[in-house]
Design a protein around this motif. Structure first.
Motif, PDB file in Angstrom:
ATOM      1  N   GLY A 110       0.795  -1.220   0.000  1.00  0.00           N
ATOM      2  CA  GLY A 110       0.000   0.000   0.000  1.00  0.00           C
ATOM      3  C   GLY A 110       0.825   1.265   0.000  1.00  0.00           C
ATOM      4  N   ARG A 115       1.483   3.909  -5.516  1.00  0.00           N
ATOM      5  CA  ARG A 115       0.402   4.409  -4.657  1.00  0.00           C
ATOM      6  C   ARG A 115       0.772   5.766  -4.058  1.00  0.00           C
ATOM      7  NH1 ARG A 115      -4.570   1.257  -3.250  1.00  0.00           N
ATOM      8  NH2 ARG A 115      -4.264  -0.722  -4.310  1.00  0.00           N
ATOM      9  N   ASP A 230     -11.372  -2.514  -5.861  1.00  0.00           N
ATOM     10  CA  ASP A 230     -10.266  -1.673  -5.416  1.00  0.00           C
ATOM     11  C   ASP A 230     -10.612  -0.233  -5.745  1.00  0.00           C
ATOM     12  OD1 ASP A 230      -7.939  -0.335  -4.837  1.00  0.00           O
ATOM     13  OD2 ASP A 230      -6.622  -1.693  -5.939  1.00  0.00           O
ATOM     14  N   MET A 237      -6.667  -1.421  -0.162  1.00  0.00           N
ATOM     15  CA  MET A 237      -5.417  -2.174  -0.101  1.00  0.00           C
ATOM     16  C   MET A 237      -5.410  -3.127   1.084  1.00  0.00           C
ATOM     17  SD  MET A 237      -2.372  -2.349   1.747  1.00  0.00           S
ATOM     18  CE  MET A 237      -2.440  -0.781   2.620  1.00  0.00           C
TER      19      MET A 237
END
Length: 454
Positions: A110, A115, A230, A237
């Motif tokens: 994550g 990200r 998602d 995540m």
């Protein structure tokens, strides 16, 4: 005459000031920062007492590295974190052993670069909006402003859509009580109560706020589970993360959300407030920051690709976290007998170390109490191993370190590109000591800049 033995165990000195029953509790609950700093004068290791509980305080970078990296498997978070687990949950901050290793592997993706790049868009947009809301030529205490900003960013990265007023209220209530946790962990009365169960210990923080926060989180988790997709946020995540030992259940996800509320608000906001305090007090530092943001950004909001170019901004933040490491005291406990610095420690021994004291050691940093961003220029940008620990080290290195650096860099760039900040009064900034250290207030006068505005 027989030769003197060469394998005599070193004697670990006991810090002066120990009192019957309370041990060194008075110092830890008084000027704790000065006390932990003084302990470095005793050598590589010193011994203190919290009530009846002996604690070995590790002072040298070499021995701290032994604890955090070389012999990391010989330690867990310790008795203190057993106490903290109640109000803080069993997330990465408090979890130990296999639980910690499994959670860390699941959570790490994550915070990968892809990200982080997505999250920086949120950081930039919200930091720009927050700084644009301030009024020219007024005095503003930036501590509550920064607290609102970090909470805003955290909620928008955790949840793709607004989670609603119930969670907002629950988080605010929980944050108001969790600051007692470190005082509870360092309480001599609590230490005695653990040995003599008939004695009342300190009452832990009211469990109601944590329970209400968990309930609010569960409603959101249920909605995400039903959707199954998602959404590009941190909660997605957590729910979708899987590994050899399986995915996290709802209770584990809730614990990690709580950990993110703790790390993503208290520590980041404290670091940002200290940075603003240092910058606003030093016109020459602020001028260099503003020159850099004007050159790099050219009047636009900062983004992910600007982070590497904002080199002086990073130096300022690095020095801020040296002088004010918000996680000022770390704790471990041996899970088996081991030898540390020539001293044999039985299983169950508490070991502390202080990043605050380490970072202000005159043997490691020249003129350690001086705020000097230039000490991180060029080749000095990488400190010697074990001498700089604002985010921990080893298997306990903060999983969100890159997230924190990005947020701090972008917020400071947004503030200084739009405003010139000056201290609003001559009062010294008081440092509050709790689970983290943080400035009580940072009042500044805001003067709008004519150039470089995002």
């Amino acid at each position: 005459m027989a030769a003197a033995p060469t394998d005599v165990m070193p004697v670990v000195p006991v810090a002066r000031g120990r009192r019957p029953l309370t041990g060194h509790g008075r110092q830890l609950n008084g000027d704790a920062l000065a006390f932990v700093r003084q302990l470095r004068a005793y050598g590589p290791m010193a011994k203190i007492f919290i009530g009846p509980r002996p604690v070995y305080v590790v002072n040298s970078p070499e021995l701290i590295r032994e604890v955090l990296a070389v012999q990391a498997r010989g330690f867990d978070k310790g008795a203190m974190f057993d106490t903290l687990r109640g109000p803080l949950g069993n997330g990465l901050i408090t979890a130990s052993g296999d639980v910690h290793r499994r959670r860390r592997r699941l959570i790490q993706p994550g915070f990968h670069h892809e990200r982080i790049e997505r999250y920086t868009d949120i950081m930039s947009e919200r930091s720009t909006a927050r700084s644009a809301s301030w009024h020219p030529d007024t005095v503003v205490d930036l501590v509550p402003e920064i607290n609102r900003l970090t909470m805003d960013i955290l909620l928008r990265t955790l949840f793709a859509t607004d989670p609603g007023p119930a969670l907002h209220a629950a988080v605010k209530e929980w944050l108001s009580v969790k600051y007692r946790s470190m005082r509870l962990a360092l309480s001599p009365l609590q230490a005695w109560a653990e040995r003599v169960p008939v004695l009342p210990g300190w009452r832990p923080p009211d469990g109601g706020p944590l329970n209400r926060l968990r309930a609010a989180q569960q409603r959101i988790i249920d909605d995400y589970r039903a959707d199954g997709g998602d959404r590009g946020d941190l909660l997605s995540m957590l729910l979708l993360a899987d590994g050899p030992e399986g995915a996290m259940d709802d209770a584990e996800v809730a614990d990690e959300l709580i950990t993110m509320f703790l790390a993503g608000t208290g520590t980041t906001s404290a670091a940002m407030a200290f940075a603003v305090h240092e910058v606003s007090s030093r016109p020459e530092v602020q001028a260099r920051l503003q020159e850099e943001v004007d050159t790099v950004l050219g009047g636009r909001p900062p983004g992910f690709r600007d982070l590497r170019s904002l080199t002086y901004t990073r130096q300022v933040l690095t020095e801020t976290l040296r002088l004010h490491p918000v996680s000022w005291l770390s704790m471990r406990r041996t899970v088996r007998p081991l030898t540390l610095g020539g001293t044999e420690l039985p299983a169950g021994t508490d070991v502390f170390f202080s990043p605050y004291a380490l970072h202000r050691d005159a043997e490691l940093y020249e003129d350690p109490d001086r705020f000097a961003p230039e000490r991180w220029a060029g080749g000095a940008a990488r400190p010697a191993r074990g001498t700089y620990l604002p985010f921990g080290a080893g298997n306990r290195l903060c999983v969100g370190e890159e997230f924190a650096w990005a947020q701090l860099t972008i917020a400071l760039a947004c503030f200084t590109s739009r405003w010139t900040l000056a201290p609003a009064d001559g009062q010294p900034t008081r440092t509050l000591v709790g689970t983290v250290i943080r400035p009580e207030r940072v009042p500044v006068t805001l003067t709008p800049r004519r150039t470089g505005r995002p």
